[in-house]
Design an enzyme around this catalytic site. Sequence first.
Site, mmCIF file in Angstrom:
data_model
loop_
_atom_site.group_PDB
_atom_site.id
_atom_site.type_symbol
_atom_site.label_atom_id
_atom_site.label_comp_id
_atom_site.label_asym_id
_atom_site.label_seq_id
_atom_site.Cartn_x
_atom_site.Cartn_y
_atom_site.Cartn_z
ATOM 1 N N HIS A 4 -3.235 21.572 25.739
ATOM 2 C CA HIS A 4 -3.080 21.059 26.885
ATOM 3 C C HIS A 4 -2.644 19.614 26.820
ATOM 4 O O HIS A 4 -2.789 18.706 25.890
ATOM 5 C CB HIS A 4 -4.277 21.049 27.955
ATOM 6 C CG HIS A 4 -5.412 20.244 27.252
ATOM 7 N ND1 HIS A 4 -6.275 20.613 26.283
ATOM 8 C CD2 HIS A 4 -5.723 18.871 27.654
ATOM 9 C CE1 HIS A 4 -7.213 19.551 25.895
ATOM 10 N NE2 HIS A 4 -7.064 18.795 26.739
ATOM 11 N N ARG A 47 1.932 7.298 0.916
ATOM 12 C CA ARG A 47 2.819 8.406 0.739
ATOM 13 C C ARG A 47 1.903 9.468 1.626
ATOM 14 O O ARG A 47 0.583 9.180 1.783
ATOM 15 C CB ARG A 47 2.907 8.811 -0.466
ATOM 16 C CG ARG A 47 3.794 8.005 -1.397
ATOM 17 C CD ARG A 47 3.467 7.930 -2.731
ATOM 18 N NE ARG A 47 2.285 7.470 -3.080
ATOM 19 C CZ ARG A 47 1.697 7.839 -4.415
ATOM 20 N NH1 ARG A 47 2.448 8.174 -5.227
ATOM 21 N NH2 ARG A 47 0.384 7.072 -4.571
ATOM 22 N N GLN A 80 -1.909 16.129 29.712
ATOM 23 C CA GLN A 80 -2.656 15.507 30.853
ATOM 24 C C GLN A 80 -1.510 14.558 31.258
ATOM 25 O O GLN A 80 -0.324 14.050 30.864
ATOM 26 C CB GLN A 80 -3.541 14.597 30.532
ATOM 27 C CG GLN A 80 -4.878 15.384 29.849
ATOM 28 C CD GLN A 80 -6.238 14.597 29.570
ATOM 29 O OE1 GLN A 80 -6.860 14.111 30.310
ATOM 30 N NE2 GLN A 80 -6.316 14.550 28.164
ATOM 31 N N ARG A 87 0.812 -1.196 0.027
ATOM 32 C CA ARG A 87 -0.044 -0.040 -0.293
ATOM 33 C C ARG A 87 0.844 1.388 0.101
ATOM 34 O O ARG A 87 0.285 2.299 -0.448
ATOM 35 C CB ARG A 87 -0.995 -0.148 1.329
ATOM 36 C CG ARG A 87 -1.851 -1.340 1.511
ATOM 37 C CD ARG A 87 -2.755 -1.071 2.442
ATOM 38 N NE ARG A 87 -3.633 -2.297 2.721
ATOM 39 C CZ ARG A 87 -4.543 -2.301 3.523
ATOM 40 N NH1 ARG A 87 -4.800 -1.170 4.071
ATOM 41 N NH2 ARG A 87 -5.155 -3.439 3.698
#
Lengths: 347, 347
Positions: free
Chosen positions: A167, A23, A169, A20
Site C-alpha cells: 500500500h 558495496r 499513503q 568505507r
Amino acid sequence: MPELRYNRLNDFWVIISKERAKRPHDYPVEWRKEVDNIEKCPFEPGREKMTPPEVFAIREEGTQPDTPGWKVRVIPNKYPALRPDEPFYRESEDIHDKMGGFGYHEVIIDTPDHYRHVHDFSVGEIFLILSVYRERMRKLYQNKNIYYVQIFKNHGREAGKSLYHSHSQLVALPRIPKRIDTQIKQCKKYYIEKERCLLCDEIKYEVKEQTRIVYENKSFVVYTPFASAFPFEMKIIPKKHSHDFAQSTDECLTDLSEAVYVAVRKLDKLFENPPFNMILHTSPPVRDLPSDPNYFYSIDKVFHWYLEILPRMAIHAGFELGTEFFINPTPPEEAARYLREKKIEEG
Amino acid sequence: MPELRYNRLNDFWVIISKERAKRPHDYPVEWRKEVDNIEKCPFEPGREKMTPPEVFAIREEGTQPDTPGWKVRVIPNKYPALRPDEPFYRESEDIHDKMGGFGYHEVIIDTPDHYRHVHDFSVGEIFLILSVYRERMRKLYQNKNIYYVQIFKNHGREAGKSLYHSHSQLVALPRIPKRIDTQIKQCKKYYIEKERCLLCDEIKYEVKEQTRIVYENKSFVVYTPFASAFPFEMKIIPKKHSHDFAQSTDECLTDLSEAVYVAVRKLDKLFENPPFNMILHTSPPVRDLPSDPNYFYSIDKVFHWYLEILPRMAIHAGFELGTEFFINPTPPEEAARYLREKKIEEG
C-alpha cells in the site's frame, strides 16, 4: 577518503564516507520480516467491510464500492494522523503555538494481491497506482484548507511499513511542510540569481557527466544525487521542466511508470528486497501564497517535481539526529554504477 | 484529537496524535538484540591493542596508556566518518559544492565492564563520562578548523548502536551543523524581539505549568518538550542560563549526572531497555563567527545548552522524511506523567 557535499535543493550537507565504500554485499540482507498474516489482512478482496468505506477505487465495470472487483482502492486510514472532522484553527497556549489536527490521511491499496509487492508490479500496474496518486491529489486540493498533499510509500519494516499487503499513503496537511518550504526557497534563490531552474541545471549536468545516471527514457531520468543522504538513493525526475505532478498527462505517467519499474527492480535485485521509502515531491497549489507576494509568483518556473527512492539500509543515529548531517557510506557514483549494471527483465 | 505543535527551537512542526495516545505498554518490548560477543569485543580491558591508540583516559594511578586500569577510555573510531589527516578545503565541482573530509571521530568507552549499560551506571560513573565529554570538547576546540563538536550516545540497535559494549561517540566537524545553525538562528530571533533567552522562558513556563516536568534538582530540570518529535523525548537542561557545556563546573556536572541517572533509569523501567539516543546541544566556540558580525555577537546570551534523550520506538517513515513533520503518538503531557510516576532506586 571522506568528502562533505552540499545538497543545495534540501539545504543540508552530507558526509560521503568513501573510505568505507560499502558495496552492495556489505549491507545486511536480513531485513526485519514484515508480518504476513493473510487470515487477518484487512486489505484482501472480500474483506472491504473491515476498512473504513472507500473514497476512490479503480474497479472492474459494474462492481460496487466496498466489494471485490477493484484494482487499486483508496480508504481513510483507520488510525489517522490528521482528520477531516477536526477543526481548522491556529492558536497559542501561552508561549507555545499550535494548530488544529485537520487534514486527511488515506491508504492507497496498491493491488488486490496479498503477495505482490512494488518490485513485482508490471509497468501497467504501476501506472494505475500513479494515476490514483494524481486523482487523489487533484481531489484533495479542492479543499482550500489543504496546503500540501504528501504521497509516499513505505516498503519493509525498517522503512516504517506495518501491514504486509502492499500500500501507499497520503497525508493532506493544513500547512506547507518544512522540507517543501526549504526546497521552494532554495529553488527560488537559485532562480533569482540565474533565471534558471535549479533542477533543470542539475539534470543537464548529470546527463552530460553520466557518472551518476542509472536509467533514462524519453521523458524521465533516474540518477543518484551528488549529495545523496541515503546509500543508493535515487531521484526519478521529468527531463522537461514541470512543477506539478498533478498536471501530468497519461503519456507522462506511462514513461514515469517505466522509470519506477526499472529503479525499483534494480534495487530489489541488488539487495534482495531491501526496505525503502518512495516519496513524491511536488509544488503546492499556487493559491497557497504566503503573505510575501514575491514568494510564489513564479512557482511554476521555480519548482521541479520529482519522485525519490530512499533505501533504508543505514540507521539515522544520534549523530544524524543531532546535526542534520547525514553519513552516506556508499558514494553515489559507486551506487549508480552498481544500479546501472544490474540487469533486470524488460517491463 | 490530533494537534499540530510548533517546535520553536528547531523550527519544525509536530503532529501530536492524541487519538492513538500510546501508553507505554502499547510500544513493542521486543527490541532488536545487540550482538553480545564478549570474546570478540575490542573494548574489553586487556585488548587495548585491538583499537587505535587511546587519545585520553581516566585511569588508576600508575597505569600506562593502552593497558588495563582505565575507567573511561577515548580512542579514534576505527572506521571514521571524518579524519584529522584529510585536507581542510572548500571547492566546487562544476555546479556542485564540496569540502574536504577533515575532522575527528572518536569513541568514548563508557566503562570497562562489558555488561553494564547507561541505565546500570551510578551517578559517579555518569559523572566520569560527562567530564570526559567536557575534556574532549575543550581539547578539540583548540583546533581552529573545528567548528563544532557533536557528542552523542546510541543505545540499542534501533538507535544505531552496532557494538554491544557501552560507548559514546564524538564527531568534530569542519562546519557548524544545520540543526545547531537553526537553533542559534531561532534563539537569536527570539532574543532580538524580547531580549530574553528562548529556553530560559521555556523553562520558566514549564516549571510553572508542571504538566510536562519529569524531574528537578538544584541546577537541572528534566521535561518532555511541548512539541516533542519523539514519544517520551526528554530535555535535560540547566536552570541557570548557560550557553556552553564545556564551561561546566564539577558541581554542575554532578547535578547533571543525577538528572541523567534519573531520566535514563525511568525510561528503562518504563520500557525494558528501550533504544534511545542521548545528544548534547551546545554553543559552538565564539570564534566561529560567520561573516555577519551581528550573527554571533551575543551567543553567550542567546544560546542555552541542553542534553536531549530521544527514544527510538517509532520509525521515521516516508512521511517524516518527505515533510520533516514528525508524528508523535504519545502526547508529552502523558509521557511526563508516566515518567514522573515511575519509581526508581535512589542514586
